[in-house]
Design a protein around this motif. Structure first.
Motif, PDB file in Angstrom:
ATOM      1  N   ALA A   1      46.510  47.035  36.753  1.00 34.16           N
ATOM      2  CA  ALA A   1      46.416  46.608  38.368  1.00 34.16           C
ATOM      3  C   ALA A   1      44.961  46.610  38.849  1.00 34.16           C
ATOM      4  CB  ALA A   1      47.339  47.275  39.031  1.00 34.16           C
ATOM      5  N   SER A   2      44.513  45.822  39.535  1.00 36.72           N
ATOM      6  CA  SER A   2      43.155  46.112  40.144  1.00 36.72           C
ATOM      7  C   SER A   2      42.962  45.388  41.480  1.00 36.72           C
ATOM      8  CB  SER A   2      42.151  45.521  38.937  1.00 36.72           C
ATOM      9  OG  SER A   2      42.393  44.155  39.024  1.00 36.72           O
ATOM     10  N   GLY A   3      41.914  45.624  42.105  1.00 31.82           N
ATOM     11  CA  GLY A   3      41.675  44.871  43.287  1.00 31.82           C
ATOM     12  C   GLY A   3      41.838  45.848  44.532  1.00 31.82           C
ATOM     13  N   GLY A   4      41.982  47.038  44.433  1.00 36.06           N
ATOM     14  CA  GLY A   4      42.423  47.755  45.700  1.00 36.06           C
ATOM     15  C   GLY A   4      41.121  48.317  46.159  1.00 36.06           C
ATOM     16  N   GLY A   5      40.798  48.685  47.481  1.00 39.15           N
ATOM     17  CA  GLY A   5      39.589  49.130  48.024  1.00 39.15           C
ATOM     18  C   GLY A   5      39.956  49.444  49.728  1.00 39.15           C
ATOM     19  N   LEU A   6      38.741  49.616  50.314  1.00 37.89           N
ATOM     20  CA  LEU A   6      38.931  50.021  51.789  1.00 37.89           C
ATOM     21  C   LEU A   6      38.732  48.951  52.472  1.00 37.89           C
ATOM     22  CD1 LEU A   6      38.725  52.233  54.056  1.00 37.89           C
ATOM     23  CD2 LEU A   6      36.171  52.521  53.542  1.00 37.89           C
ATOM     24  N   VAL A   7      39.408  48.521  53.661  1.00 42.67           N
ATOM     25  CA  VAL A   7      39.585  47.520  54.306  1.00 42.67           C
ATOM     26  C   VAL A   7      39.785  47.819  55.872  1.00 42.67           C
ATOM     27  CG1 VAL A   7      41.780  46.883  53.872  1.00 42.67           C
ATOM     28  CG2 VAL A   7      40.053  45.101  54.469  1.00 42.67           C
ATOM     29  N   GLN A   8      39.190  47.318  56.693  1.00 42.11           N
ATOM     30  CA  GLN A   8      39.510  47.474  58.219  1.00 42.11           C
ATOM     31  C   GLN A   8      40.866  46.698  58.474  1.00 42.11           C
ATOM     32  OE1 GLN A   8      36.071  46.238  60.498  1.00 42.11           O
ATOM     33  NE2 GLN A   8      35.218  48.151  60.541  1.00 42.11           N
ATOM     34  N   ALA A   9      41.338  47.408  59.381  1.00 43.49           N
ATOM     35  CA  ALA A   9      42.643  46.861  60.128  1.00 43.49           C
ATOM     36  C   ALA A   9      42.643  45.176  60.400  1.00 43.49           C
ATOM     37  CB  ALA A   9      43.286  47.650  61.112  1.00 43.49           C
ATOM     38  N   GLY A  10      43.562  44.493  60.150  1.00 47.10           N
ATOM     39  CA  GLY A  10      43.311  43.158  60.077  1.00 47.10           C
ATOM     40  C   GLY A  10      42.573  42.225  59.143  1.00 47.10           C
TER      41      GLY A  10
ATOM     42  N   LEU B   1      45.073  41.761  45.446  1.00 45.10           N
ATOM     43  CA  LEU B   1      45.430  42.582  44.176  1.00 45.10           C
ATOM     44  C   LEU B   1      46.102  41.710  42.974  1.00 45.10           C
ATOM     45  CD1 LEU B   1      47.681  45.632  45.630  1.00 45.10           C
ATOM     46  CD2 LEU B   1      45.111  45.399  45.762  1.00 45.10           C
ATOM     47  N   SER B   2      45.291  42.351  41.782  1.00 45.86           N
ATOM     48  CA  SER B   2      45.691  41.367  40.378  1.00 45.86           C
ATOM     49  C   SER B   2      46.440  42.493  39.659  1.00 45.86           C
ATOM     50  CB  SER B   2      44.556  41.046  39.657  1.00 45.86           C
ATOM     51  OG  SER B   2      43.738  40.038  40.572  1.00 45.86           O
ATOM     52  N   CYS B   3      47.479  41.746  38.678  1.00 53.15           N
ATOM     53  CA  CYS B   3      48.042  42.471  37.892  1.00 53.15           C
ATOM     54  C   CYS B   3      47.978  41.845  36.500  1.00 53.15           C
ATOM     55  CB  CYS B   3      49.516  42.905  38.086  1.00 53.15           C
ATOM     56  SG  CYS B   3      50.497  43.597  37.105  1.00 53.15           S
ATOM     57  N   ALA B   4      47.271  42.120  35.580  1.00 57.77           N
ATOM     58  CA  ALA B   4      47.260  41.144  34.423  1.00 57.77           C
ATOM     59  C   ALA B   4      48.025  41.954  33.252  1.00 57.77           C
ATOM     60  CB  ALA B   4      45.687  41.337  33.996  1.00 57.77           C
ATOM     61  N   ALA B   5      48.760  41.089  32.655  1.00 56.95           N
ATOM     62  CA  ALA B   5      49.940  41.408  31.671  1.00 56.95           C
ATOM     63  C   ALA B   5      49.327  41.189  30.227  1.00 56.95           C
ATOM     64  CB  ALA B   5      51.067  40.755  32.218  1.00 56.95           C
ATOM     65  N   SER B   6      49.435  42.058  29.506  1.00 58.21           N
ATOM     66  CA  SER B   6      49.257  41.861  27.937  1.00 58.21           C
ATOM     67  C   SER B   6      50.373  42.134  27.049  1.00 58.21           C
ATOM     68  CB  SER B   6      47.847  42.813  27.667  1.00 58.21           C
ATOM     69  OG  SER B   6      48.301  43.892  27.736  1.00 58.21           O
ATOM     70  N   GLY B   7      50.460  41.658  25.961  1.00 60.87           N
ATOM     71  CA  GLY B   7      51.772  42.146  25.136  1.00 60.87           C
ATOM     72  C   GLY B   7      52.535  40.858  25.447  1.00 60.87           C
TER      73      GLY B   7
ATOM     74  N   SER C   1      51.991  35.603  43.943  1.00 64.26           N
ATOM     75  CA  SER C   1      51.931  34.655  43.229  1.00 64.26           C
ATOM     76  C   SER C   1      51.675  34.817  41.708  1.00 64.26           C
ATOM     77  CB  SER C   1      50.907  33.736  43.709  1.00 64.26           C
ATOM     78  OG  SER C   1      49.731  34.167  43.654  1.00 64.26           O
ATOM     79  N   ARG C   2      51.736  33.855  40.886  1.00 62.34           N
ATOM     80  CA  ARG C   2      51.640  34.311  39.554  1.00 62.34           C
ATOM     81  C   ARG C   2      50.628  32.883  38.848  1.00 62.34           C
ATOM     82  NH1 ARG C   2      55.078  30.273  39.581  1.00 62.34           N
ATOM     83  NH2 ARG C   2      56.615  29.914  38.038  1.00 62.34           N
ATOM     84  N   ASP C   3      49.823  33.284  37.859  1.00 51.68           N
ATOM     85  CA  ASP C   3      49.108  32.378  37.241  1.00 51.68           C
ATOM     86  C   ASP C   3      49.653  32.417  35.668  1.00 51.68           C
ATOM     87  OD1 ASP C   3      47.159  31.064  35.610  1.00 51.68           O
ATOM     88  OD2 ASP C   3      45.472  31.352  37.228  1.00 51.68           O
ATOM     89  N   ASN C   4      50.040  31.399  35.088  1.00 51.15           N
ATOM     90  CA  ASN C   4      50.826  31.532  34.014  1.00 51.15           C
ATOM     91  C   ASN C   4      49.719  31.446  32.915  1.00 51.15           C
ATOM     92  OD1 ASN C   4      53.421  31.240  34.870  1.00 51.15           O
ATOM     93  ND2 ASN C   4      53.508  29.206  34.861  1.00 51.15           N
TER      94      ASN C   4
ATOM     95  N   TYR D   1      49.366  37.996  41.253  1.00 52.70           N
ATOM     96  CA  TYR D   1      48.652  38.421  42.601  1.00 52.70           C
ATOM     97  C   TYR D   1      49.261  38.769  43.646  1.00 52.70           C
ATOM     98  CZ  TYR D   1      45.138  35.700  39.700  1.00 52.70           C
ATOM     99  OH  TYR D   1      44.546  35.369  38.561  1.00 52.70           O
ATOM    100  N   LEU D   2      48.884  39.615  44.411  1.00 50.39           N
ATOM    101  CA  LEU D   2      49.554  40.051  45.873  1.00 50.39           C
ATOM    102  C   LEU D   2      48.240  39.794  47.055  1.00 50.39           C
ATOM    103  CD1 LEU D   2      52.048  41.300  47.184  1.00 50.39           C
ATOM    104  CD2 LEU D   2      51.004  43.330  46.968  1.00 50.39           C
TER     105      LEU D   2
END
Length: 124
Positions: free
Chosen positions: A5-14, A19-25, A70-73, A79-80
């Protein structure tokens, strides 16, 4: 299945984050991919899920209308997209996977593979 998982961080309200979740295997088409989150002092809770084969989605009431999954085959990535973020969305977000069953599950103990978590902080 290994998840990153990646893509987190600090953001202001609004604001928005993706976020991304890369799957391997061995990701088979008959998997459900979920996002969960855990806020400080609280239990982990369901956020969203997508069935890889059909694209069917389900969301927690607290994020419905604001988050998109969503997903990217081709990239084996889920993604979130999080919009209109609120301070109460602050949490560590985890992606998870499970072989798809007849019913789409929204409880964390039903999921067999987990990513490492990414922190999302929403300031007011």
């Amino acid at each position: 299945v290994q998840l990153q998982a990646s893509g987190g961080g600090l953001v202001q309200a609004g604001g928005s984050l993706r976020l991304s979740c890369a799957a391997s295997g061995r990701i088979a088409s008959n998997y459900d991919m979920g996002w969960f989150r855990q806020a400080p002092g609280k239990e982990r809770e369901f956020v969203a899920v997508i069935r890889w084969s059909s694209g069917y989605t389900n969301f927690a009431d607290s994020v419905k209308g604001r988050f998109i999954i969503s997903r990217d085959n081709a990239k084996n990535t889920v993604y979130l997209q999080m919009n209109s973020l609120k301070p109460e969305d602050t949490a560590v977000y985890y992606c998870a996977a499970r072989p798809a069953g007849y019913v789409i599950r929204t409880t964390d103990h039903e999921y067999t593979s987990w990513g490492q978590g990414t922190l999302v902080t929403v300031s007011s």
